[in-house]
Structure formats: structure tokens, C-alpha cells
Design a protein around this motif. Sequence first.
Motif, PDB file in Angstrom:
ATOM      1  N   ALA A  35       0.835  -1.203   0.000  1.00  0.00           N
ATOM      2  CA  ALA A  35       0.000   0.000   0.000  1.00  0.00           C
ATOM      3  C   ALA A  35       0.871   1.256   0.000  1.00  0.00           C
ATOM      4  N   ALA A  36       2.026   1.187   0.634  1.00  0.00           N
ATOM      5  CA  ALA A  36       2.933   2.340   0.683  1.00  0.00           C
ATOM      6  C   ALA A  36       3.527   2.644  -0.687  1.00  0.00           C
ATOM      7  N   PHE A  37       3.528   1.691  -1.579  1.00  0.00           N
ATOM      8  CA  PHE A  37       4.085   1.922  -2.903  1.00  0.00           C
ATOM      9  C   PHE A  37       3.242   2.897  -3.720  1.00  0.00           C
ATOM     10  N   LEU A  38       2.160   3.389  -3.154  1.00  0.00           N
ATOM     11  CA  LEU A  38       1.384   4.455  -3.793  1.00  0.00           C
ATOM     12  C   LEU A  38       2.102   5.789  -3.649  1.00  0.00           C
ATOM     13  N   GLY A  39       3.290   5.770  -3.068  1.00  0.00           N
ATOM     14  CA  GLY A  39       4.087   6.978  -2.983  1.00  0.00           C
ATOM     15  C   GLY A  39       4.516   7.369  -1.591  1.00  0.00           C
ATOM     16  N   ALA A  40       4.264   6.538  -0.602  1.00  0.00           N
ATOM     17  CA  ALA A  40       4.642   6.878   0.770  1.00  0.00           C
ATOM     18  C   ALA A  40       6.064   6.423   1.063  1.00  0.00           C
ATOM     19  N   GLN A  41       6.718   7.167   1.949  1.00  0.00           N
ATOM     20  CA  GLN A  41       8.059   6.809   2.408  1.00  0.00           C
ATOM     21  C   GLN A  41       8.022   6.270   3.839  1.00  0.00           C
ATOM     22  N   VAL A  42       6.909   6.518   4.512  1.00  0.00           N
ATOM     23  CA  VAL A  42       6.730   6.139   5.908  1.00  0.00           C
ATOM     24  C   VAL A  42       5.367   5.470   6.041  1.00  0.00           C
ATOM     25  N   VAL A  43       5.298   4.424   6.857  1.00  0.00           N
ATOM     26  CA  VAL A  43       4.024   3.784   7.172  1.00  0.00           C
ATOM     27  C   VAL A  43       3.792   3.939   8.668  1.00  0.00           C
ATOM     28  N   ALA A  44       2.693   4.621   9.013  1.00  0.00           N
ATOM     29  CA  ALA A  44       2.337   4.864  10.414  1.00  0.00           C
ATOM     30  C   ALA A  44       1.192   3.942  10.793  1.00  0.00           C
ATOM     31  N   VAL A  45       1.502   2.966  11.643  1.00  0.00           N
ATOM     32  CA  VAL A  45       0.535   1.943  12.033  1.00  0.00           C
ATOM     33  C   VAL A  45       0.129   2.149  13.487  1.00  0.00           C
ATOM     34  N   PRO A  46      -1.159   2.271  13.765  1.00  0.00           N
ATOM     35  CA  PRO A  46      -1.589   2.359  15.156  1.00  0.00           C
ATOM     36  C   PRO A  46      -1.203   1.076  15.907  1.00  0.00           C
ATOM     37  N   ALA A  47      -0.697   1.239  17.100  1.00  0.00           N
ATOM     38  CA  ALA A  47      -0.261   0.086  17.899  1.00  0.00           C
ATOM     39  C   ALA A  47      -1.379  -0.933  18.069  1.00  0.00           C
ATOM     40  N   GLY A  48      -2.608  -0.462  18.133  1.00  0.00           N
ATOM     41  CA  GLY A  48      -3.746  -1.358  18.310  1.00  0.00           C
ATOM     42  C   GLY A  48      -3.979  -2.299  17.154  1.00  0.00           C
ATOM     43  N   ARG A  49      -3.422  -2.005  15.993  1.00  0.00           N
ATOM     44  CA  ARG A  49      -3.563  -2.906  14.848  1.00  0.00           C
ATOM     45  C   ARG A  49      -2.530  -4.023  14.866  1.00  0.00           C
ATOM     46  N   LEU A  50      -1.517  -3.885  15.702  1.00  0.00           N
ATOM     47  CA  LEU A  50      -0.464  -4.900  15.759  1.00  0.00           C
ATOM     48  C   LEU A  50      -0.840  -5.986  16.758  1.00  0.00           C
ATOM     49  N   ASP A  51      -0.712  -7.204  16.325  1.00  0.00           N
ATOM     50  CA  ASP A  51      -0.961  -8.342  17.204  1.00  0.00           C
ATOM     51  C   ASP A  51      -0.062  -8.253  18.428  1.00  0.00           C
ATOM     52  N   ASP A  52      -0.554  -8.696  19.572  1.00  0.00           N
ATOM     53  CA  ASP A  52       0.246  -8.648  20.804  1.00  0.00           C
ATOM     54  C   ASP A  52       1.590  -9.356  20.653  1.00  0.00           C
ATOM     55  N   ARG A  53       1.681 -10.324  19.740  1.00  0.00           N
ATOM     56  CA  ARG A  53       2.953 -11.018  19.519  1.00  0.00           C
ATOM     57  C   ARG A  53       4.039 -10.062  19.055  1.00  0.00           C
ATOM     58  N   PHE A  54       3.648  -8.951  18.420  1.00  0.00           N
ATOM     59  CA  PHE A  54       4.625  -7.964  17.971  1.00  0.00           C
ATOM     60  C   PHE A  54       5.407  -7.416  19.159  1.00  0.00           C
ATOM     61  N   PHE A  55       4.738  -7.267  20.287  1.00  0.00           N
ATOM     62  CA  PHE A  55       5.350  -6.663  21.468  1.00  0.00           C
ATOM     63  C   PHE A  55       6.001  -7.689  22.391  1.00  0.00           C
ATOM     64  N   SER A  56       5.895  -8.946  22.048  1.00  0.00           N
ATOM     65  CA  SER A  56       6.540 -10.016  22.793  1.00  0.00           C
ATOM     66  C   SER A  56       7.726 -10.497  21.949  1.00  0.00           C
ATOM     67  N   LEU A  57       8.893  -9.979  22.253  1.00  0.00           N
ATOM     68  CA  LEU A  57      10.035 -10.159  21.354  1.00  0.00           C
ATOM     69  C   LEU A  57      10.467 -11.609  21.188  1.00  0.00           C
ATOM     70  N   ASP A  58      10.133 -12.462  22.137  1.00  0.00           N
ATOM     71  CA  ASP A  58      10.540 -13.856  22.003  1.00  0.00           C
ATOM     72  C   ASP A  58       9.818 -14.563  20.850  1.00  0.00           C
ATOM     73  N   THR A  59       8.745 -13.965  20.326  1.00  0.00           N
ATOM     74  CA  THR A  59       8.063 -14.558  19.171  1.00  0.00           C
ATOM     75  C   THR A  59       8.785 -14.254  17.858  1.00  0.00           C
ATOM     76  N   ARG A  60       9.654 -13.254  17.869  1.00  0.00           N
ATOM     77  CA  ARG A  60      10.405 -12.795  16.699  1.00  0.00           C
ATOM     78  C   ARG A  60       9.530 -12.120  15.636  1.00  0.00           C
ATOM     79  N   PHE A  61       8.251 -11.968  15.917  1.00  0.00           N
ATOM     80  CA  PHE A  61       7.332 -11.356  14.955  1.00  0.00           C
ATOM     81  C   PHE A  61       7.722  -9.898  14.679  1.00  0.00           C
ATOM     82  N   ALA A  62       8.048  -9.142  15.710  1.00  0.00           N
ATOM     83  CA  ALA A  62       8.441  -7.738  15.521  1.00  0.00           C
ATOM     84  C   ALA A  62       9.662  -7.643  14.610  1.00  0.00           C
ATOM     85  N   GLY A  63      10.636  -8.489  14.846  1.00  0.00           N
ATOM     86  CA  GLY A  63      11.843  -8.468  14.021  1.00  0.00           C
ATOM     87  C   GLY A  63      11.550  -8.780  12.569  1.00  0.00           C
TER      88      GLY A  63
END
Length: 122
Positions: A35-63
Motif C-alpha cells: 500500500a505504501a508503494f502508492l508513494g509513501a516513504q513512511v508507514v504509520a501503524v496504530p499500535a492497536g492494529r499490531l498483534d500482541d505477539r509484535f510486542f513479545s520479542l521472544d516470538t520474533r514477529f516484531a523483528g
Amino acid sequence: MPDEVRELAGVRVLVCDPDGPPVVTVRDALDLVGAAFLGAQVVAVPAGRLDDRFFSLDTRFAGEVMQKFVNYQLRLVVLGDISRHLAASSALRALVHESNRADHVWFLPDLEALDARLGATT
């Protein structure tokens, strides 16, 4: 509000709708990259859209998600209050601290903070 490209501090930003589809897989993250390829250089994602696994680094999902954005030379900005996740993980606190010192991934409270940060770097 649907996801939309806006200009903040002279930079085109894909601002993601807080009520949009959750990011629970790497494929979901790649959809945002596309979706960013429509010309954006930055993607701003609300934290609430990220699965809780994103914030649990042992899942490696954030990485995995962050690496996709880096690979496609896009900045990822996580917007919103993540204090409950920070309180639960010293590793996440360190990641946020180091990310915010760099240029590829930022954790910021809102669009106003993003606008100010972009203005300071352009």
C-alpha cells in the motif's frame, strides 16, 4: 477513515486507519508495504492494529515485520500508547529506545509527534 497517504513535514506518510485489519502475519505487514508503494516513504501503524505477539520479542514477529520495512526502504512508525507492553518487557523497552535513536523504526505517541520528528530529520 481508510488508510490514506498524507504529507507530514514534507514527507509522504501512509497513515493507517486504527480500525483497519490487524497485522497478525508477515503477509499482513507486506500488504502495508504494498500500500505504501502508492508513494509513501513512511508507514504509520496504530499500535492497536499490531498483534500482541509484535510486542513479545521472544516470538520474533516484531523483528520479521521490521525487517520487511527495512528491506523495502520504508520507515515503520508504531503510533500510540504501548506502555503496558513496555512495563512487561525490559527487552522491548531497549528495542524502543534504540529504534527511536535510529532512522528506520520509530515508536511515537501520535501523528503530531511524527510530524515533529519528521520535521527535525528533513
